[in-house]
Design an enzyme around this catalytic site. Structure first.
Site, PDB file in Angstrom:
ATOM      1  N   TRP A 102      14.165  -5.188  -1.459  1.00  0.00           N
ATOM      2  CA  TRP A 102      14.287  -5.187  -2.925  1.00  0.00           C
ATOM      3  C   TRP A 102      15.622  -5.756  -3.371  1.00  0.00           C
ATOM      4  O   TRP A 102      15.683  -6.562  -4.308  1.00  0.00           O
ATOM      5  CB  TRP A 102      14.032  -3.793  -3.503  1.00  0.00           C
ATOM      6  N   ASP A 171      19.515  -0.832  -9.239  1.00  0.00           N
ATOM      7  CA  ASP A 171      18.056  -0.707  -9.258  1.00  0.00           C
ATOM      8  C   ASP A 171      17.726   0.668  -8.684  1.00  0.00           C
ATOM      9  O   ASP A 171      17.874   0.906  -7.492  1.00  0.00           O
ATOM     10  CB  ASP A 171      17.437  -1.827  -8.405  1.00  0.00           C
ATOM     11  N   LYS A 195       7.088   5.513 -10.006  1.00  0.00           N
ATOM     12  CA  LYS A 195       7.316   6.365  -8.832  1.00  0.00           C
ATOM     13  C   LYS A 195       7.756   7.760  -9.275  1.00  0.00           C
ATOM     14  O   LYS A 195       7.150   8.757  -8.911  1.00  0.00           O
ATOM     15  CB  LYS A 195       8.356   5.732  -7.924  1.00  0.00           C
TER      16      LYS A 195
HETATM   17  C1  LIG Z   1      13.502  -0.439  -5.271  1.00  0.00           C
HETATM   18  C2  LIG Z   1      12.454  -1.270  -5.966  1.00  0.00           C
HETATM   19  N1  LIG Z   1      12.839  -2.252  -6.791  1.00  0.00           N
HETATM   20  C3  LIG Z   1      11.947  -3.008  -7.427  1.00  0.00           C
HETATM   21  C4  LIG Z   1      10.589  -2.840  -7.264  1.00  0.00           C
HETATM   22  C5  LIG Z   1       9.625  -3.713  -8.007  1.00  0.00           C
HETATM   23  O1  LIG Z   1       9.167  -2.995  -9.072  1.00  0.00           O
HETATM   24  P1  LIG Z   1       8.083  -3.513 -10.121  1.00  0.00           P
HETATM   25  O2  LIG Z   1       6.791  -3.636  -9.368  1.00  0.00           O
HETATM   26  O3  LIG Z   1       8.088  -2.434 -11.149  1.00  0.00           O
HETATM   27  O4  LIG Z   1       8.525  -4.811 -10.652  1.00  0.00           O
HETATM   28  C6  LIG Z   1      10.132  -1.814  -6.429  1.00  0.00           C
HETATM   29  C7  LIG Z   1       8.686  -1.596  -6.245  1.00  0.00           C
HETATM   30  O5  LIG Z   1       8.223  -0.916  -5.374  1.00  0.00           O
HETATM   31  C8  LIG Z   1      11.101  -1.019  -5.753  1.00  0.00           C
HETATM   32  O6  LIG Z   1      10.705  -0.024  -4.941  1.00  0.00           O
END
Ligand SMILES: Cc1ncc(COP(=O)(O)O)c(C=O)c1O
Length: 359
Positions: A102, A171, A195
């Site tokens: 991520w 994030d 989540k």
């Molecule tokens: C730490 C993290 N950042 C970003 C994301 C991406 O999120 P989204 O699908 O809401 O764009 C996720 C998705 O699992 C994640 O776990």
């Protein structure tokens, strides 16, 4: 009613009480004769829901006055681009701490907007781990430092945050409101809701107001944090139903004793599962001990064939979505705020049984 233990990494299990309340009010919200899905986002019923969502977030995160709450769409993925679009001034760059896929995605998207320096990268490390914060070398003139508090796929979590001279952007998609944090360490926090906060469709942004004020003026209006902050996230039609569910989830969390209350439960759940992993020679946790996530518990079995069998047998017993992310394999048990203690205990009993039969 029959509910499974849902170990999905996201969208993830929601509190049953919340789902049942939403069900009761689905067709006729509190005598209004309408569903929340059918209401004007400028009407008094929705207004109360919306403002309670903001207030609950403020209470749960103990937000000081100089921080604002914004509800957006596009998930955390949209934030990967919106953060640099807003916070990078002309010719400016930013530092990224990458600890998994991520963080890596955030840096990659950031590079489309400006000069992004990856100042640490543990994405490919096995066992999985967080970068050593003490050895970080920040770039002079960087506009901000970006980190990911919990790497959902690697199963790692920052236990402390970097001390930075410039705003720290985080994030927190996979561990927001799961443990106490000092918000004043951060300039901006973002998280997809699916989540720990509610269903997908709404993204939470916490921003220090002065950062929103001085954000890049070249950024188109819709994509500017200031636009949404100034208009209390009602610049255009927000994801009303997702925000309503977030209101119910945050109310549920407040009743449980807020972040301190849920953190104790989360620690207990993760502690039990890691203890079971450490007591066995059959299962092997994939993250280094100091960086283990309390949200996503990742582990391996002796062979991939056994892992496949494990997922299949667990599923037959009502424990769903235990397969690790396709990019890394193995097993992943995601146990966010709403995941019940009984589900963790059931998994541990199943693990012992599976080991006895296959070890
Ligand atoms: C730490 C993290 N950042 C970003 C994301 C991406 O999120 P989204 O699908 O809401 O764009 C996720 C998705 O699992 C994640 O776990």
């Amino acid at each position: 009613m029959s509910r499974v233990y849902n170990f999905c990494a996201g969208p993830a299990a929601m509190p049953v009480d919340v789902l049942e309340e939403a069900q009761r009010d689905l067709v006729d919200y509190k005598g209004s004769g309408m569903s929340v899905m059918e209401m004007s986002h400028r009407g008094k019923e929705y207004d109360a829901i919306h403002n309670e969502a903001v207030e609950n977030i403020r209470k749960l995160l103990k937000l000081p006055e100089n921080y604002g709450v914004i509800f957006m769409t596009g998930g955390a993925t949209a934030q990967f681009t919106l953060v640099p679009m807003n916070l990078l001034g002309p010719g400016q760059g930013a530092d990224y701490i990458v600890a998994g896929s991520w963080g890596s995605k955030a840096a990659k998207e950031g590079k489309q907007v400006g000069a992004i320096n990856v100042i640490a990268n543990t994405e490919k490390d096995i066992p999985t781990r967080m970068p050593d914060l003490a050895t970080l070398k920040y770039t002079p003139g960087a506009a901000y430092v970006h980190c990911t508090s919990n790497e959902t796929i690697a199963g790692t979590q920052m236990k402390a945050f970097p001390q930075t001279a410039v705003p720290l952007v985080c994030d927190m998609s996979s561990d927001i409101l799961s443990r106490p944090i000092d918000v004043t360490q951060f300039g901006l926090i973002y998280a997809g809701a699916q989540k720990n906060l509610g269903p997908s469709g709404v993204t939470l942004v916490i921003i220090r107001k002065d950062l929103a004020e001085k954000a890049n003026e070249k950024c188109p209006g819709f994509f500017r944090y200031k636009t949404h902050l100034d208009e209390n996230s009602l610049h255009n039609t927000p994801p009303c139903f997702a925000i309503y569910m977030l209101t119910l989830c945050t109310r549920w969390l407040l009743k449980l004793g807020g972040v301190d209350g849920i953190a104790r439960i989360n620690r207990d759940k993760a502690g039990k599962l890691y203890a079971a992993l450490d007591a066995s020679k059959f299962y092997k946790a994939t993250a280094v001990k100091a960086d283990r996530s309390d949200m996503n518990i990742t582990f391996r079995l002796p062979t991939e064939a056994l892992e496949e069998q494990f997922v299949k047998d667990a599923s037959a017993k009502g424990m769903k979505q235990l397969k690790g992310h396709r990019s890394v394999g193995g097993i992943r048990a995601s146990i966010y705020n709403a995941f019940p203690v009984a589900g963790v205990e059931t998994l541990i009993a199943f693990m012992k049984d599976f080991e006895q039969k296959n070890g």
